[in-house]
Design an enzyme around this catalytic site. Structure first.
Site, PDB file in Angstrom:
ATOM      1  N   LYS A  42      14.288 136.034  24.909  1.00 47.28           N
ATOM      2  CA  LYS A  42      14.408 135.641  23.515  1.00 47.28           C
ATOM      3  C   LYS A  42      15.242 134.365  23.391  1.00 47.28           C
ATOM      4  O   LYS A  42      15.259 133.729  22.346  1.00 47.28           O
ATOM      5  CB  LYS A  42      15.130 136.752  22.726  1.00 47.28           C
ATOM      6  CG  LYS A  42      14.469 138.095  22.758  1.00 47.28           C
ATOM      7  CD  LYS A  42      15.398 139.132  22.092  1.00 47.28           C
ATOM      8  CE  LYS A  42      14.903 140.530  22.339  1.00 47.28           C
ATOM      9  NZ  LYS A  42      15.928 141.529  21.996  1.00 47.28           N
ATOM     10  N   GLY A  43      15.941 134.044  24.470  1.00 47.48           N
ATOM     11  CA  GLY A  43      16.943 132.970  24.420  1.00 47.48           C
ATOM     12  C   GLY A  43      16.432 131.608  23.998  1.00 47.48           C
ATOM     13  O   GLY A  43      17.171 130.822  23.406  1.00 47.48           O
ATOM     14  N   ASP A  99      15.907 128.651  27.881  1.00 51.02           N
ATOM     15  CA  ASP A  99      17.229 128.417  27.290  1.00 51.02           C
ATOM     16  C   ASP A  99      18.195 127.839  28.326  1.00 51.02           C
ATOM     17  O   ASP A  99      18.848 126.836  28.100  1.00 51.02           O
ATOM     18  CB  ASP A  99      17.795 129.710  26.677  1.00 51.02           C
ATOM     19  CG  ASP A  99      17.802 130.899  27.647  1.00 51.02           C
ATOM     20  OD1 ASP A  99      17.274 130.782  28.780  1.00 51.02           O
ATOM     21  OD2 ASP A  99      18.337 131.963  27.274  1.00 51.02           O
ATOM     22  N   ASP A 102      19.923 129.205  35.530  1.00 48.43           N
ATOM     23  CA  ASP A 102      21.175 129.588  36.184  1.00 48.43           C
ATOM     24  C   ASP A 102      20.891 129.731  37.683  1.00 48.43           C
ATOM     25  O   ASP A 102      20.895 128.745  38.415  1.00 48.43           O
ATOM     26  CB  ASP A 102      21.636 130.893  35.525  1.00 48.43           C
ATOM     27  CG  ASP A 102      22.996 131.357  35.963  1.00 48.43           C
ATOM     28  OD1 ASP A 102      23.779 130.543  36.460  1.00 48.43           O
ATOM     29  OD2 ASP A 102      23.293 132.559  35.808  1.00 48.43           O
ATOM     30  N   LYS A 130      22.610 125.045  34.629  1.00 52.87           N
ATOM     31  CA  LYS A 130      23.899 125.408  35.245  1.00 52.87           C
ATOM     32  C   LYS A 130      23.698 125.299  36.760  1.00 52.87           C
ATOM     33  O   LYS A 130      23.468 126.298  37.442  1.00 52.87           O
ATOM     34  CB  LYS A 130      24.218 126.856  34.835  1.00 52.87           C
ATOM     35  CG  LYS A 130      25.693 127.201  34.807  1.00 52.87           C
ATOM     36  CD  LYS A 130      25.889 128.698  34.739  1.00 52.87           C
ATOM     37  CE  LYS A 130      25.961 129.257  33.356  1.00 52.87           C
ATOM     38  NZ  LYS A 130      26.230 130.727  33.357  1.00 52.87           N
ATOM     39  N   PHE A 151      30.076 131.449  31.202  1.00 47.69           N
ATOM     40  CA  PHE A 151      29.074 132.203  30.452  1.00 47.69           C
ATOM     41  C   PHE A 151      29.035 131.671  29.019  1.00 47.69           C
ATOM     42  O   PHE A 151      30.011 131.779  28.279  1.00 47.69           O
ATOM     43  CB  PHE A 151      29.354 133.700  30.487  1.00 47.69           C
ATOM     44  CG  PHE A 151      28.181 134.493  29.995  1.00 47.69           C
ATOM     45  CD1 PHE A 151      27.075 134.695  30.814  1.00 47.69           C
ATOM     46  CD2 PHE A 151      28.146 134.983  28.698  1.00 47.69           C
ATOM     47  CE1 PHE A 151      25.960 135.380  30.352  1.00 47.69           C
ATOM     48  CE2 PHE A 151      27.031 135.680  28.233  1.00 47.69           C
ATOM     49  CZ  PHE A 151      25.945 135.870  29.068  1.00 47.69           C
ATOM     50  N   VAL A 152      27.893 131.093  28.655  1.00 41.95           N
ATOM     51  CA  VAL A 152      27.782 130.454  27.338  1.00 41.95           C
ATOM     52  C   VAL A 152      26.892 131.266  26.392  1.00 41.95           C
ATOM     53  O   VAL A 152      25.990 131.983  26.828  1.00 41.95           O
ATOM     54  CB  VAL A 152      27.247 129.003  27.461  1.00 41.95           C
ATOM     55  CG1 VAL A 152      28.234 128.120  28.205  1.00 41.95           C
ATOM     56  CG2 VAL A 152      25.870 128.958  28.139  1.00 41.95           C
ATOM     57  N   ASP A 158      22.548 134.867  24.157  1.00 40.45           N
ATOM     58  CA  ASP A 158      23.287 136.046  23.704  1.00 40.45           C
ATOM     59  C   ASP A 158      24.277 136.571  24.742  1.00 40.45           C
ATOM     60  O   ASP A 158      24.231 136.202  25.915  1.00 40.45           O
ATOM     61  CB  ASP A 158      22.302 137.177  23.413  1.00 40.45           C
ATOM     62  CG  ASP A 158      21.770 137.823  24.696  1.00 40.45           C
ATOM     63  OD1 ASP A 158      21.361 137.076  25.601  1.00 40.45           O
ATOM     64  OD2 ASP A 158      21.786 139.056  24.810  1.00 40.45           O
TER      65      ASP A 158
HETATM   66  P1  5GP Z   1      18.339 132.771  36.062  1.00 38.51           P
HETATM   67  O1  5GP Z   1      17.140 133.580  36.450  1.00 38.51           O
HETATM   68  O2  5GP Z   1      18.138 131.273  36.198  1.00 38.51           O
HETATM   69  O3  5GP Z   1      19.575 133.224  36.827  1.00 38.51           O
HETATM   70  O4  5GP Z   1      18.711 133.058  34.560  1.00 38.51           O
HETATM   71  C1  5GP Z   1      17.772 133.445  33.651  1.00 38.51           C
HETATM   72  C2  5GP Z   1      18.308 133.945  32.339  1.00 38.51           C
HETATM   73  O5  5GP Z   1      19.633 134.469  32.430  1.00 38.51           O
HETATM   74  C3  5GP Z   1      18.390 132.859  31.293  1.00 38.51           C
HETATM   75  O6  5GP Z   1      17.137 132.592  30.718  1.00 38.51           O
HETATM   76  C4  5GP Z   1      19.360 133.490  30.322  1.00 38.51           C
HETATM   77  O7  5GP Z   1      18.701 134.373  29.450  1.00 38.51           O
HETATM   78  C5  5GP Z   1      20.320 134.267  31.209  1.00 38.51           C
HETATM   79  N1  5GP Z   1      21.553 133.487  31.450  1.00 38.51           N
HETATM   80  C6  5GP Z   1      21.916 132.788  32.529  1.00 38.51           C
HETATM   81  N2  5GP Z   1      23.112 132.178  32.360  1.00 38.51           N
HETATM   82  C7  5GP Z   1      23.518 132.509  31.107  1.00 38.51           C
HETATM   83  C8  5GP Z   1      24.665 132.174  30.296  1.00 38.51           C
HETATM   84  O8  5GP Z   1      25.596 131.437  30.673  1.00 38.51           O
HETATM   85  N3  5GP Z   1      24.680 132.712  29.034  1.00 38.51           N
HETATM   86  C9  5GP Z   1      23.685 133.519  28.557  1.00 38.51           C
HETATM   87  N4  5GP Z   1      23.843 133.967  27.316  1.00 38.51           N
HETATM   88  N5  5GP Z   1      22.608 133.844  29.269  1.00 38.51           N
HETATM   89  C10 5GP Z   1      22.513 133.330  30.526  1.00 38.51           C
END
Ligand code: 5GP
Length: 180
Positions: A42-43, A99, A102, A130, A151-152, A158
């Site tokens: 949803k981000g 969104d 990470d 990130k 963590f943002v 969210d």
């Molecule tokens: P990844 O698969 O790249 O580790 O992260 C995927 C999802 O993790 C992002 O689409 C997001 O929803 C969530 N996420 C990663 N880092 C953050 C953060 O700093 N804050 C929030 N609210 N969600 C994050």
């Protein structure tokens, strides 16, 4: 809600201006292509909404939902599709709108899926990047802002389903999630 924010990282006007710049760039690069914009729920909802309103070319949208962090702040490392697209991506130019990237696990999984589906092209546009925490190698074509390893929340992002409606990107106070 504001009391839970340690620091505002990206103010609302800076966010909105950068989204307009990205929209102009995409409009130029996808002229005559009718791209399919894929919002990762949803981000990315707020970002995609502002992005497409500032794009001046014909386009279509669709939505996809994957598992993310649940109520925690660390990725489980496992990616699963909760909702697939409604439209066919056959011979389409796709722009995946995220969104935040990470670890990169979600994105590399999505790219792999779309590469198996006979698309014409697949590009990635993320509001936030990130890079310090990347564990899967992914190519990101359009990036709004690079953010530090914090963590943002806000502007769609969210913690435990809260803070999505903040109009800026802020760093959440550690005490809010330290009992995880
Ligand atoms: P990844 O698969 O790249 O580790 O992260 C995927 C999802 O993790 C992002 O689409 C997001 O929803 C969530 N996420 C990663 N880092 C953050 C953060 O700093 N804050 C929030 N609210 N969600 C994050």
């Amino acid at each position: 809600m504001l009391g839970d924010i340690k620091e505002i990282l990206i103010e609302e006007n800076i966010l909105k201006n950068r989204v307009k710049e990205l929209a102009a760039q995409l409009s130029e690069e996808y002229k005559g292509k009718n791209p399919l914009i894929i919002c990762v729920l949803k981000g990315a909802v707020l970002f995609m909404s502002d992005l497409i309103q500032n794009m001046s070319i014909p386009l279509e949208i669709d939505f996809m939902a994957t598992t993310s962090y649940g109520s925690g702040t660390k990725s489980s490392g496992e990616v699963r599709i909760l909702k697939d697209l409604d439209k066919s991506v056959d011979n389409r130019d796709l722009i995946i709108v995220e969104d935040i990237v990470d670890s990169g696990l979600t994105l590399s999984y999505l790219i792999k899926i779309f590469n198996d589906r006979h698309t014409k092209s697949v590009k990635v546009c993320t509001l936030l990047d990130k890079p310090d925490r990347r564990s899967a190698e992914v190519k990101i074509d359009y990036i709004g802002f690079e953010v530090p390893d914090e963590f943002v929340v806000g502007y769609g992002l969210d913690y435990d389903e809260k803070y999505r409606n903040l109009p800026f990107i802020g760093i959440l106070k550690e005490e809010i999630y330290s009992n995880e």
